[in-house]
Design a protein around this motif. Sequence first.
Motif, PDB file in Angstrom:
ATOM      1  N   ARG A  11      -5.455   4.960  -3.930  1.00  0.00           N
ATOM      2  CA  ARG A  11      -6.024   4.772  -2.684  1.00  0.00           C
ATOM      3  C   ARG A  11      -5.317   4.631  -1.452  1.00  0.00           C
ATOM      4  O   ARG A  11      -5.503   5.425  -0.450  1.00  0.00           O
ATOM      5  N   GLN A  12      -3.867   4.430  -1.817  1.00  0.00           N
ATOM      6  CA  GLN A  12      -2.810   4.556  -0.599  1.00  0.00           C
ATOM      7  C   GLN A  12      -2.500   6.192  -0.641  1.00  0.00           C
ATOM      8  O   GLN A  12      -2.510   6.656   0.488  1.00  0.00           O
ATOM      9  N   MET A  13      -2.449   6.618  -1.715  1.00  0.00           N
ATOM     10  CA  MET A  13      -2.198   8.335  -1.493  1.00  0.00           C
ATOM     11  C   MET A  13      -3.457   8.628  -0.680  1.00  0.00           C
ATOM     12  O   MET A  13      -3.133  10.016   0.068  1.00  0.00           O
ATOM     13  N   LEU A  14      -4.669   8.471  -0.981  1.00  0.00           N
ATOM     14  CA  LEU A  14      -5.657   8.913  -0.379  1.00  0.00           C
ATOM     15  C   LEU A  14      -5.973   8.690   1.133  1.00  0.00           C
ATOM     16  O   LEU A  14      -6.058   9.575   1.965  1.00  0.00           O
ATOM     17  N   SER A  15      -5.483   7.648   1.308  1.00  0.00           N
ATOM     18  CA  SER A  15      -5.450   7.064   2.868  1.00  0.00           C
ATOM     19  C   SER A  15      -4.525   7.896   3.594  1.00  0.00           C
ATOM     20  O   SER A  15      -4.540   8.500   4.678  1.00  0.00           O
ATOM     21  N   PRO A  61      -4.153   2.801   8.159  1.00  0.00           N
ATOM     22  CA  PRO A  61      -4.342   1.754   8.506  1.00  0.00           C
ATOM     23  C   PRO A  61      -3.808   0.556   7.304  1.00  0.00           C
ATOM     24  O   PRO A  61      -3.786   1.238   6.120  1.00  0.00           O
ATOM     25  N   GLN A  62      -3.784  -0.603   7.695  1.00  0.00           N
ATOM     26  CA  GLN A  62      -3.249  -1.369   6.631  1.00  0.00           C
ATOM     27  C   GLN A  62      -4.400  -1.649   5.429  1.00  0.00           C
ATOM     28  O   GLN A  62      -5.734  -1.420   5.940  1.00  0.00           O
ATOM     29  N   GLY A  63      -4.297  -1.934   4.522  1.00  0.00           N
ATOM     30  CA  GLY A  63      -5.140  -2.299   3.462  1.00  0.00           C
ATOM     31  C   GLY A  63      -5.663  -1.209   2.634  1.00  0.00           C
ATOM     32  O   GLY A  63      -6.744  -1.478   1.867  1.00  0.00           O
ATOM     33  N   LYS A  64      -5.083  -0.061   2.654  1.00  0.00           N
ATOM     34  CA  LYS A  64      -5.582   1.083   1.695  1.00  0.00           C
ATOM     35  C   LYS A  64      -7.290   1.240   2.024  1.00  0.00           C
ATOM     36  O   LYS A  64      -7.774   1.745   0.860  1.00  0.00           O
ATOM     37  N   GLU A  65      -7.642   1.213   3.047  1.00  0.00           N
ATOM     38  CA  GLU A  65      -9.109   1.216   3.056  1.00  0.00           C
ATOM     39  C   GLU A  65      -9.670   2.908   3.148  1.00  0.00           C
ATOM     40  O   GLU A  65      -9.128   3.647   3.730  1.00  0.00           O
ATOM     41  N   LEU A 120       6.235   6.696  11.968  1.00  0.00           N
ATOM     42  CA  LEU A 120       6.531   5.320  12.494  1.00  0.00           C
ATOM     43  C   LEU A 120       6.093   4.471  11.309  1.00  0.00           C
ATOM     44  O   LEU A 120       4.681   4.425  11.086  1.00  0.00           O
ATOM     45  N   LEU A 121       6.818   3.668  10.599  1.00  0.00           N
ATOM     46  CA  LEU A 121       6.551   3.047   9.611  1.00  0.00           C
ATOM     47  C   LEU A 121       6.689   1.270   9.600  1.00  0.00           C
ATOM     48  O   LEU A 121       7.849   1.030   9.876  1.00  0.00           O
ATOM     49  N   VAL A 122       5.594   0.907   9.460  1.00  0.00           N
ATOM     50  CA  VAL A 122       5.463  -0.675   9.502  1.00  0.00           C
ATOM     51  C   VAL A 122       5.596  -1.069   8.072  1.00  0.00           C
ATOM     52  O   VAL A 122       4.571  -0.586   7.136  1.00  0.00           O
ATOM     53  N   GLU A 123       6.367  -2.029   7.783  1.00  0.00           N
ATOM     54  CA  GLU A 123       6.470  -2.383   6.361  1.00  0.00           C
ATOM     55  C   GLU A 123       7.153  -3.963   6.483  1.00  0.00           C
ATOM     56  O   GLU A 123       7.451  -4.613   7.320  1.00  0.00           O
ATOM     57  N   GLN A 124       6.343  -4.776   5.265  1.00  0.00           N
ATOM     58  CA  GLN A 124       7.196  -5.968   5.004  1.00  0.00           C
ATOM     59  C   GLN A 124       8.094  -5.733   3.857  1.00  0.00           C
ATOM     60  O   GLN A 124       8.873  -6.550   3.480  1.00  0.00           O
ATOM     61  N   ASN A 125       8.197  -4.718   3.242  1.00  0.00           N
ATOM     62  CA  ASN A 125       9.119  -4.296   2.092  1.00  0.00           C
ATOM     63  C   ASN A 125      10.296  -3.590   2.832  1.00  0.00           C
ATOM     64  O   ASN A 125      10.368  -2.608   3.062  1.00  0.00           O
ATOM     65  N   VAL A 126      11.309  -4.728   3.098  1.00  0.00           N
ATOM     66  CA  VAL A 126      12.566  -4.282   3.970  1.00  0.00           C
ATOM     67  C   VAL A 126      13.174  -3.213   3.209  1.00  0.00           C
ATOM     68  O   VAL A 126      13.626  -2.275   3.734  1.00  0.00           O
ATOM     69  N   ALA A 127      13.598  -3.417   1.859  1.00  0.00           N
ATOM     70  CA  ALA A 127      14.328  -2.304   1.060  1.00  0.00           C
ATOM     71  C   ALA A 127      13.886  -1.112   1.190  1.00  0.00           C
ATOM     72  O   ALA A 127      14.584   0.239   1.449  1.00  0.00           O
ATOM     73  N   MET A 128      12.428  -0.990   1.408  1.00  0.00           N
ATOM     74  CA  MET A 128      11.798   0.271   0.966  1.00  0.00           C
ATOM     75  C   MET A 128      11.950   1.023   2.719  1.00  0.00           C
ATOM     76  O   MET A 128      12.246   2.267   2.784  1.00  0.00           O
ATOM     77  N   ALA A 129      11.583   0.202   3.625  1.00  0.00           N
ATOM     78  CA  ALA A 129      11.521   0.466   5.048  1.00  0.00           C
ATOM     79  C   ALA A 129      13.260   1.157   5.267  1.00  0.00           C
ATOM     80  O   ALA A 129      13.595   2.376   5.853  1.00  0.00           O
ATOM     81  N   MET A 130      14.314   0.392   4.683  1.00  0.00           N
ATOM     82  CA  MET A 130      15.668   0.787   4.848  1.00  0.00           C
ATOM     83  C   MET A 130      15.989   2.171   4.256  1.00  0.00           C
ATOM     84  O   MET A 130      16.897   2.830   4.702  1.00  0.00           O
ATOM     85  N   ALA A 131      15.222   2.298   3.161  1.00  0.00           N
ATOM     86  CA  ALA A 131      15.744   3.251   2.345  1.00  0.00           C
ATOM     87  C   ALA A 131      15.156   4.764   2.953  1.00  0.00           C
ATOM     88  O   ALA A 131      15.754   5.725   2.729  1.00  0.00           O
ATOM     89  N   SER A 189       3.286   0.008   1.269  1.00  0.00           N
ATOM     90  CA  SER A 189       3.760  -0.314   0.053  1.00  0.00           C
ATOM     91  C   SER A 189       3.190  -1.600  -0.525  1.00  0.00           C
ATOM     92  O   SER A 189       3.427  -1.986  -1.591  1.00  0.00           O
ATOM     93  N   ALA A 190       2.279  -2.442   0.535  1.00  0.00           N
ATOM     94  CA  ALA A 190       1.897  -3.458   0.108  1.00  0.00           C
ATOM     95  C   ALA A 190       1.089  -3.404  -1.291  1.00  0.00           C
ATOM     96  O   ALA A 190       0.418  -2.769  -1.341  1.00  0.00           O
ATOM     97  N   ALA A 191       1.493  -4.755  -2.180  1.00  0.00           N
ATOM     98  CA  ALA A 191       0.473  -5.060  -3.244  1.00  0.00           C
ATOM     99  C   ALA A 191       0.713  -3.748  -4.254  1.00  0.00           C
ATOM    100  O   ALA A 191      -0.303  -3.426  -4.956  1.00  0.00           O
ATOM    101  N   LEU A 192       1.648  -2.958  -4.211  1.00  0.00           N
ATOM    102  CA  LEU A 192       1.967  -1.807  -5.079  1.00  0.00           C
ATOM    103  C   LEU A 192       3.145  -2.007  -6.188  1.00  0.00           C
ATOM    104  O   LEU A 192       3.869  -2.560  -5.614  1.00  0.00           O
ATOM    105  N   ALA A 193       2.919  -1.317  -7.268  1.00  0.00           N
ATOM    106  CA  ALA A 193       3.890  -1.553  -8.373  1.00  0.00           C
ATOM    107  C   ALA A 193       5.233  -0.985  -7.876  1.00  0.00           C
ATOM    108  O   ALA A 193       4.925   0.130  -7.052  1.00  0.00           O
ATOM    109  N   PRO A 194       6.301  -1.416  -8.127  1.00  0.00           N
ATOM    110  CA  PRO A 194       7.658  -0.580  -7.741  1.00  0.00           C
ATOM    111  C   PRO A 194       7.717   0.595  -7.906  1.00  0.00           C
ATOM    112  O   PRO A 194       8.262   1.504  -7.007  1.00  0.00           O
TER     113      PRO A 194
END
Length: 239
Positions: free
Chosen positions: A141-145, A82-86, A189-200, A163-168
Amino acid sequence: MLELDSVTAGYGKAQILNGISLTVPEGKIIALLGGNGTGKSTTLKVAAGLLQPTGGEVRFAGERLDGVKASKVIERGLCLVPQGKEVFAAMSVEENLVMGAYHRRSDKAGIRADLEARYAQFPALRDLRSRAAGYLSGGERQMLSIARALMGRPRLLMLDEPSAALAPKVVEQIAQIVLDLNDSGLTVLLVEQNVAMAMAVAEHLYIMRDGRIAFDRPITAEDEGTDDLKAFYLGQDYG
Ligand SMILES: Nc1ncnc2c1ncn2[C@@H]1O[C@H](COP(=O)(O)OP(=O)(O)O)[C@@H](O)[C@H]1O
Ligand SMILES: [Mg+2]
């Protein structure tokens, strides 16, 4: 492998998804992009069985998924990060990972083996295994998630804005993890706001707007100027 066919869904009387159709073929990485509030997370929630559609069909590996409970969806091999690295903040990293295998909790040997596999893949998590998850950095937390979702032994993994709110540098690590997972046979299936990351990482993209798929197309080698693409495809109202 995963197909949404004219799916409608919402919260109470508010319809958010106005007929979503998309296909995630086995072995591929597919990106779902779009501005804030367009319904990306809602789409993933429907696929994960966390929200039941009001219309249309969801199919996974040839079987109907709409009407199936979230816990059963995981058993069939479809997991959502899920979103938010919960994470379960008060629980240790290892306890969090074990929670990801809840539906096969009697399989102690299998869980032990999977823990080892996850630690091999995410060495930082091994070092942090006894740490309360609430003390981890955003990247950890994202890795753990992600690792926790993998404990469910998915065949298809859905990632909501990892990738949200993470360093490059951390975003690059996440992108590499997604590629590695895909190499080892996982469909994504990847949801992203980071277009470059998704395109890569993805080979096909869907753009959502107002609860609809505005368009979709393959990602090609010429797609490197992602800033142009962002402006062109996501438009002024992007974000
Ligand atoms: N639990 C909820 N209850 C009511 N409305 C919600 C809920 N979750 C999301 N929404 C609304 O649904 C719309 C789409 O949200 P969401 O799917 O989270 O968009 P995205 O992930 O694309 O940013 C937004 O208008 C949001 O406010
Ligand atoms: Mg969202």
